[in-house]
Design a protein around this motif. Structure first.
Motif, mmCIF file in Angstrom:
data_model
loop_
_atom_site.group_PDB
_atom_site.id
_atom_site.type_symbol
_atom_site.label_atom_id
_atom_site.label_comp_id
_atom_site.label_asym_id
_atom_site.label_seq_id
_atom_site.Cartn_x
_atom_site.Cartn_y
_atom_site.Cartn_z
ATOM 1 N N ALA A 1 0.178 -5.099 2.262
ATOM 2 C CA ALA A 1 -1.256 -5.367 2.445
ATOM 3 C C ALA A 1 -1.602 -6.726 2.023
ATOM 4 O O ALA A 1 -1.023 -7.277 1.154
ATOM 5 N N ASP A 2 -2.403 -7.211 2.760
ATOM 6 C CA ASP A 2 -3.061 -8.632 2.331
ATOM 7 C C ASP A 2 -3.755 -8.750 1.481
ATOM 8 O O ASP A 2 -5.042 -8.000 1.545
ATOM 9 N N LEU A 3 -3.679 -9.627 0.462
ATOM 10 C CA LEU A 3 -4.654 -9.637 -0.642
ATOM 11 C C LEU A 3 -5.640 -10.676 -0.401
ATOM 12 O O LEU A 3 -5.177 -11.986 -0.139
ATOM 13 N N THR A 4 -6.836 -10.681 -0.310
ATOM 14 C CA THR A 4 -7.896 -11.683 -0.010
ATOM 15 C C THR A 4 -7.814 -12.389 -1.461
ATOM 16 O O THR A 4 -8.374 -11.937 -2.506
ATOM 17 N N GLN A 5 -7.737 -13.804 -1.094
ATOM 18 C CA GLN A 5 -7.810 -14.652 -2.228
ATOM 19 C C GLN A 5 -8.949 -15.716 -2.174
ATOM 20 O O GLN A 5 -9.037 -16.338 -0.993
ATOM 21 N N TYR A 6 -9.647 -15.975 -3.177
ATOM 22 C CA TYR A 6 -10.667 -16.894 -2.998
ATOM 23 C C TYR A 6 -11.255 -17.433 -4.365
ATOM 24 O O TYR A 6 -10.926 -16.949 -5.432
ATOM 25 N N LYS B 1 -8.493 -13.174 -11.165
ATOM 26 C CA LYS B 1 -7.090 -13.153 -11.710
ATOM 27 C C LYS B 1 -7.079 -14.108 -12.848
ATOM 28 O O LYS B 1 -6.278 -14.079 -13.680
ATOM 29 N N GLU C 1 0.582 -1.166 0.142
ATOM 30 C CA GLU C 1 0.144 -0.021 -0.157
ATOM 31 C C GLU C 1 0.870 1.324 -0.132
ATOM 32 O O GLU C 1 1.910 1.077 0.664
ATOM 33 N N VAL D 1 -8.765 -12.340 -6.694
ATOM 34 C CA VAL D 1 -7.631 -11.508 -5.522
ATOM 35 C C VAL D 1 -8.095 -10.233 -5.548
ATOM 36 O O VAL D 1 -8.097 -9.614 -6.184
ATOM 37 N N SER D 2 -8.658 -10.077 -4.232
ATOM 38 C CA SER D 2 -9.065 -8.699 -3.855
ATOM 39 C C SER D 2 -10.243 -8.409 -4.502
ATOM 40 O O SER D 2 -10.269 -6.879 -5.082
ATOM 41 N N ASP D 3 -11.263 -9.171 -5.101
ATOM 42 C CA ASP D 3 -12.313 -9.085 -5.717
ATOM 43 C C ASP D 3 -12.119 -8.592 -7.202
ATOM 44 O O ASP D 3 -13.008 -8.281 -7.908
#
Length: 204
Positions: free
Chosen positions: A45-50, A104, A25, A99-101
């Motif tokens: 900055a942690d990136l949300t992955q799902y 990817k 960031e 990745v962070s909405d």
């Protein structure tokens, strides 16, 4: 958390990579053309992955939407699930990695695949424009990231589990890039599909 000053030896055409699942960031970037280095400071900055299912559930019409998948209790398993997915009319879907909405990449079967019974199917990040189609029912959908497979099970037991006989089912080979191989080479590793079973095997 502050990011310590990091110096990169930069070469034209290369990208900076801070590792999977992290970013920076408010980065401050300084390029030194004489030393060919890039100095980066900022905050981690942690990136949300799902993973999520992108499909036209439940009606099977023109409206597509996302169904977010949840990670298994063991976070190292690489198994993501979406339970009790309701399909009222025959529908289509694929998976996508977020990745962070932000999308990817997309995950598809090797070829157009119709799901009429519980089973396991190939599912990998390839550029093919193939979709899964699925008949009406209530389904549990599981993606195994390690194996690159999609498993579909009935959530209500209304659909009989019909498992193809692996001895009599046709065997189809794909290389690890998802390209079908008609004449596999002995000693090489392939993704092998027999009926509704998918494995990784070395050809003898």
């Amino acid at each position: 958390m502050s990011l310590n000053e990091i110096n990169y030896v930069w070469r034209p055409g290369e990208n900076l990579n801070f590792g999977d699942g992290v970013g920076v960031e408010n980065p401050h970037i300084v390029f030194n053309p004489e030393k060919m280095t890039i100095t980066v400071t900022g905050s981690w900055a942690d990136l949300t992955q799902y993973y999520e299912i992108w499909g036209n559930f439940p009606e099977g019409g023109a409206n597509w939407s996302a169904t977010k998948m949840t990670l298994d209790d063991d976070p190292t398993s690489g198994i993501w699930k979406a339970e009790n997915v309701v399909v009222e009319n025959k529908s289509e879907f694929v998976l996508r990695f977020m990745v962070s909405d932000v999308v990817k990449h997309w995950l598809h079967p090797y070829e157009s695949t119709e799901i009429t019974t519980p089973g396991t199917y190939p599912c990998i990040p390839i550029e093919y424009d193939y979709n899964y189609s699925i008949v009406p029912g209530k389904w549990d959908i599981t993606y195994n990231r390690t194996l690159g497979t999609l498993t579909v099970e009935s959530a209500i037991g209304a659909v009989d589990e019909i498992e193809a006989d692996s001895q009599s089912a046709a065997t189809i080979y794909y290389n690890l890039q998802g390209v079908r191989v008609d004449n596999p080479t002995a000693g090489d590793l392939y993704i092998v599909v027999r009926g509704n079973k998918t494995t990784k095997e070395y050809v003898k």
